[in-house]
Design a protein around this motif. Structure first.
Motif, mmCIF file in Angstrom:
data_model
loop_
_atom_site.group_PDB
_atom_site.id
_atom_site.type_symbol
_atom_site.label_atom_id
_atom_site.label_comp_id
_atom_site.label_asym_id
_atom_site.label_seq_id
_atom_site.Cartn_x
_atom_site.Cartn_y
_atom_site.Cartn_z
ATOM 1 N N ALA A 1 -11.019 44.642 -1.532
ATOM 2 C CA ALA A 1 -11.672 43.653 -0.664
ATOM 3 C C ALA A 1 -10.754 42.489 -0.320
ATOM 4 O O ALA A 1 -11.198 41.507 0.298
ATOM 5 N N ASP A 2 -9.483 42.580 -0.716
ATOM 6 C CA ASP A 2 -8.473 41.537 -0.448
ATOM 7 C C ASP A 2 -8.834 40.206 -1.091
ATOM 8 O O ASP A 2 -8.440 39.139 -0.599
ATOM 9 N N LEU A 3 -9.534 40.241 -2.224
ATOM 10 C CA LEU A 3 -9.926 39.004 -2.891
ATOM 11 C C LEU A 3 -8.933 38.566 -3.960
ATOM 12 O O LEU A 3 -8.968 37.422 -4.401
ATOM 13 N N LEU A 4 -8.038 39.460 -4.373
ATOM 14 C CA LEU A 4 -7.016 39.067 -5.333
ATOM 15 C C LEU A 4 -5.870 38.319 -4.660
ATOM 16 O O LEU A 4 -5.090 37.638 -5.329
ATOM 17 N N SER A 5 -5.771 38.454 -3.356
ATOM 18 C CA SER A 5 -4.690 37.797 -2.602
ATOM 19 C C SER A 5 -5.200 36.611 -1.805
ATOM 20 O O SER A 5 -4.530 36.138 -0.880
ATOM 21 N N LEU A 6 -6.358 36.113 -2.188
ATOM 22 C CA LEU A 6 -7.045 35.090 -1.401
ATOM 23 C C LEU A 6 -6.171 33.862 -1.141
ATOM 24 O O LEU A 6 -6.142 33.320 -0.038
ATOM 25 N N LEU A 7 -5.417 33.415 -2.145
ATOM 26 C CA LEU A 7 -4.636 32.188 -2.032
ATOM 27 C C LEU A 7 -3.217 32.426 -1.524
ATOM 28 O O LEU A 7 -2.473 31.464 -1.298
ATOM 29 N N LEU A 8 -2.829 33.683 -1.353
ATOM 30 C CA LEU A 8 -1.466 33.983 -0.921
ATOM 31 C C LEU A 8 -1.321 33.807 0.584
ATOM 32 O O LEU A 8 -2.257 34.028 1.348
ATOM 33 N N ASP A 9 -0.117 33.418 0.991
ATOM 34 C CA ASP A 9 0.168 33.289 2.417
ATOM 35 C C ASP A 9 0.186 34.666 3.072
ATOM 36 O O ASP A 9 0.435 35.682 2.404
ATOM 37 N N PRO A 10 -0.033 34.732 4.399
ATOM 38 C CA PRO A 10 -0.032 36.019 5.098
ATOM 39 C C PRO A 10 1.251 36.824 4.898
ATOM 40 O O PRO A 10 1.195 38.058 4.885
ATOM 41 N N GLU A 11 2.389 36.167 4.727
ATOM 42 C CA GLU A 11 3.636 36.920 4.540
ATOM 43 C C GLU A 11 3.624 37.750 3.267
ATOM 44 O O GLU A 11 4.374 38.716 3.128
ATOM 45 N N PHE A 12 2.732 37.395 2.317
ATOM 46 C CA PHE A 12 2.600 38.157 1.088
ATOM 47 C C PHE A 12 1.316 38.980 1.071
ATOM 48 O O PHE A 12 0.880 39.453 0.023
ATOM 49 N N GLY A 13 0.714 39.129 2.236
ATOM 50 C CA GLY A 13 -0.488 39.945 2.349
ATOM 51 C C GLY A 13 -1.777 39.225 2.033
ATOM 52 O O GLY A 13 -2.809 39.873 1.820
ATOM 53 N N GLY A 14 -1.740 37.884 1.998
ATOM 54 C CA GLY A 14 -2.919 37.121 1.624
ATOM 55 C C GLY A 14 -3.630 36.484 2.790
ATOM 56 O O GLY A 14 -3.231 36.630 3.952
ATOM 57 N N ALA A 15 -4.682 35.738 2.461
ATOM 58 C CA ALA A 15 -5.497 35.083 3.480
ATOM 59 C C ALA A 15 -5.116 33.623 3.676
ATOM 60 O O ALA A 15 -5.614 32.970 4.586
ATOM 61 N N GLY A 16 -4.263 33.094 2.806
ATOM 62 C CA GLY A 16 -3.818 31.713 2.955
ATOM 63 C C GLY A 16 -4.889 30.677 2.706
ATOM 64 O O GLY A 16 -4.830 29.578 3.260
ATOM 65 N N LEU A 17 -5.876 30.997 1.859
ATOM 66 C CA LEU A 17 -6.954 30.048 1.586
ATOM 67 C C LEU A 17 -6.582 29.141 0.411
ATOM 68 O O LEU A 17 -5.462 29.161 -0.071
ATOM 69 N N ASP A 18 -7.546 28.340 -0.043
ATOM 70 C CA ASP A 18 -7.224 27.261 -0.974
ATOM 71 C C ASP A 18 -8.070 27.332 -2.236
ATOM 72 O O ASP A 18 -8.815 28.294 -2.469
ATOM 73 N N ALA A 19 -7.973 26.279 -3.057
ATOM 74 C CA ALA A 19 -8.689 26.242 -4.327
ATOM 75 C C ALA A 19 -10.200 26.255 -4.135
ATOM 76 O O ALA A 19 -10.932 26.778 -4.980
ATOM 77 N N VAL A 20 -10.681 25.695 -3.045
ATOM 78 C CA VAL A 20 -12.120 25.709 -2.790
ATOM 79 C C VAL A 20 -12.604 27.147 -2.630
ATOM 80 O O VAL A 20 -13.637 27.546 -3.195
ATOM 81 N N ALA A 21 -11.858 27.945 -1.872
ATOM 82 C CA ALA A 21 -12.225 29.352 -1.689
ATOM 83 C C ALA A 21 -12.186 30.099 -3.013
ATOM 84 O O ALA A 21 -13.062 30.923 -3.310
ATOM 85 N N LEU A 22 -11.170 29.834 -3.827
ATOM 86 C CA LEU A 22 -11.087 30.483 -5.139
ATOM 87 C C LEU A 22 -12.297 30.120 -5.988
ATOM 88 O O LEU A 22 -12.882 30.977 -6.667
ATOM 89 N N CYS A 23 -12.708 28.868 -5.963
ATOM 90 C CA CYS A 23 -13.853 28.441 -6.764
ATOM 91 C C CYS A 23 -15.148 29.067 -6.266
ATOM 92 O O CYS A 23 -16.047 29.367 -7.068
ATOM 93 N N LEU A 24 -15.280 29.279 -4.977
ATOM 94 C CA LEU A 24 -16.442 29.998 -4.454
ATOM 95 C C LEU A 24 -16.482 31.417 -5.002
ATOM 96 O O LEU A 24 -17.543 31.937 -5.364
ATOM 97 N N LEU A 25 -15.325 32.042 -5.066
ATOM 98 C CA LEU A 25 -15.216 33.395 -5.608
ATOM 99 C C LEU A 25 -15.551 33.406 -7.099
ATOM 100 O O LEU A 25 -16.305 34.255 -7.586
ATOM 101 N N LEU A 26 -15.014 32.448 -7.843
ATOM 102 C CA LEU A 26 -15.255 32.378 -9.285
ATOM 103 C C LEU A 26 -16.717 32.057 -9.593
ATOM 104 O O LEU A 26 -17.265 32.524 -10.602
ATOM 105 N N ARG A 27 -17.336 31.279 -8.747
ATOM 106 C CA ARG A 27 -18.764 30.975 -8.929
ATOM 107 C C ARG A 27 -19.581 32.261 -8.930
ATOM 108 O O ARG A 27 -20.483 32.443 -9.768
#
Length: 378
Positions: free
Chosen positions: A53-79
């Motif tokens: 679901a591409d959730l392990l790469s949530l905080l990674l930049d697109p050049e590394f296959g990620g979505a380029g999101l931030d700590a807020v997005a990670l905390c939503l996922l962890l919640r």
């Protein structure tokens, strides 16, 4: 303050809910029913679904296959992960990857980021030090340069997933009183692990480093790297606690609405309603302080105190709040809450683990006091 989430953040949370929908909390291994560790490994099947679901790469930049999101997005996922007691190193691996991306060298980024974002490499962090979060973790290990590498010596206790992760990020201090982060491979020469067990039954490890040599490319010596990683880990722990508390309060509401005494649901009794309302207030305070801390980390916005102050406030509320929520839940469930066929006892064990992880409330109250003293108006 505007805590409205972006479309991308909301989409990440929705994707997480979809992945975690198949996780049954009453099927999570129970520490009450297990001797020693509840399992030999984390939930690899769930890890694979998170990767798909591409959730392990949530905080990674697109050049590394990620979505380029931030700590807020990670905390939503962890919640969402906290609501179902997800047995995966989502917090530790995601935070470690974010630190490597923000502070690591080109060699390290190339070797790890894309692979870890696909779930092929797992990272964890030794963040507890020797005293379970009371004293700075970096003081537990020394690091000295040695040619084209670094030599590590010391002990880190209660390291999560140390037996399962491919790399453990170890904070250490140098003779110059600087902090560095060393990525130590599993089974590395000079790195020995001894079993420990968490309150929730998960297998931890005491990591002993005896002249363990780590190549220079796998050591992050950038200023502020460890402090930033520690704040992200602590804030992520608050997000897990919030999700857990929200699910427990919902369980309590559903139970008290069905359980009858004297011909009426006990939820209609004033003493029950008041206790539930108090716990709801705890959760809202946990939520507000969590998003404040996550926003400070993500935005780098200035404030009266450094971001560490907001993180400390969030952890104080999370540690105290999640404990009160599960205690009230047990009280209102009566004897049914202790039934091992009902998941509440699992949530209680996980809540105690999260309460103490990365320092209990008292440790963060001391840290907040130090920050207030250091930044008092002249």
């Amino acid at each position: 303050m505007d805590f409205t989430f972006t479309e991308e953040q909301q989409a990440a949370a929705e994707a997480a809910r979809g992945v975690f929908a198949d996780v049954a909390p009453d099927a999570v291994p129970s520490p009450t029913l297990s001797r020693g560790a509840v399992a030999d490994d984390f939930d690899r099947a769930l890890w694979g679904r998170l990767a798909d679901a591409d959730l392990l790469s949530l905080l990674l930049d697109p050049e590394f296959g990620g979505a380029g999101l931030d700590a807020v997005a990670l905390c939503l996922l962890l919640r969402e992960a906290g609501k179902v007691l997800a047995r995966v190193p989502l917090l530790e691996s995601s935070a470690a990857l974010a630190a490597v991306q923000a502070y690591g060298g080109a060699e390290l980024k190339s070797a790890l980021l894309a692979r870890a974002g696909r779930g092929e490499v797992v990272l964890t962090v030794a963040a507890q030090g020797r005293t379970g979060g009371h004293d700075p973790a970096e003081q537990a290990v020394t690091a000295r340069p040695d040619g084209d590498g670094w030599i590590l010596a010391g002990v880190q206790t209660t390291v999560p997933w140390v037996y399962d992760a491919d790399y453990t990020v170890v904070p250490a201090h140098t003779d110059a009183d600087r902090s560095v982060l060393a990525l130590v491979p599993r089974g590395h020469e000079g790195a020995l692990a001894a079993e420990q067990f968490a309150t929730n039954g998960e297998r931890l490890g005491e990591l002993r480093l005896e002249s363990a040599r780590v190549p220079e490319g796998y050591v992050i010596a950038a200023e502020g790297a460890w402090e930033w990683l520690r704040e992200l880990l602590t804030t992520g722990t608050c997000a897990l606690a919030l999700g857990l508390g929200e699910r427990v309060l919902r369980m309590t509401g559903e139970y008290t609405a069905k359980r009858e005494q004297f011909g009426h649901p006990i939820a209609t009794f004033q003493v029950v309603a008041v206790q539930a309302a108090d716990r709801y207030i705890d959760l809202r305070a946990m939520e507000a302080t969590l998003w404040q801390a996550a926003w400070r980390i993500s935005s780098g916005a200035p404030g009266a105190l450094p971001a560490a102050g907001d993180v400390a406030v969030a952890k104080i509320w999370a540690a105290e709040g999640v404990r009160r929520v599960v205690q009230t839940a047990h009280h209102l469930h009566g004897g049914f809450g202790a039934d091992v066929d009902y998941p509440l006892h699992r949530y209680h064990a996980w809540a105690k683990h999260l309460e103490l992880s990365l320092g209990p409330a008292a440790a963060h109250e001391e840290a907040l006091g130090d920050l207030l003293a250091a930044h008092a108006p002249v």
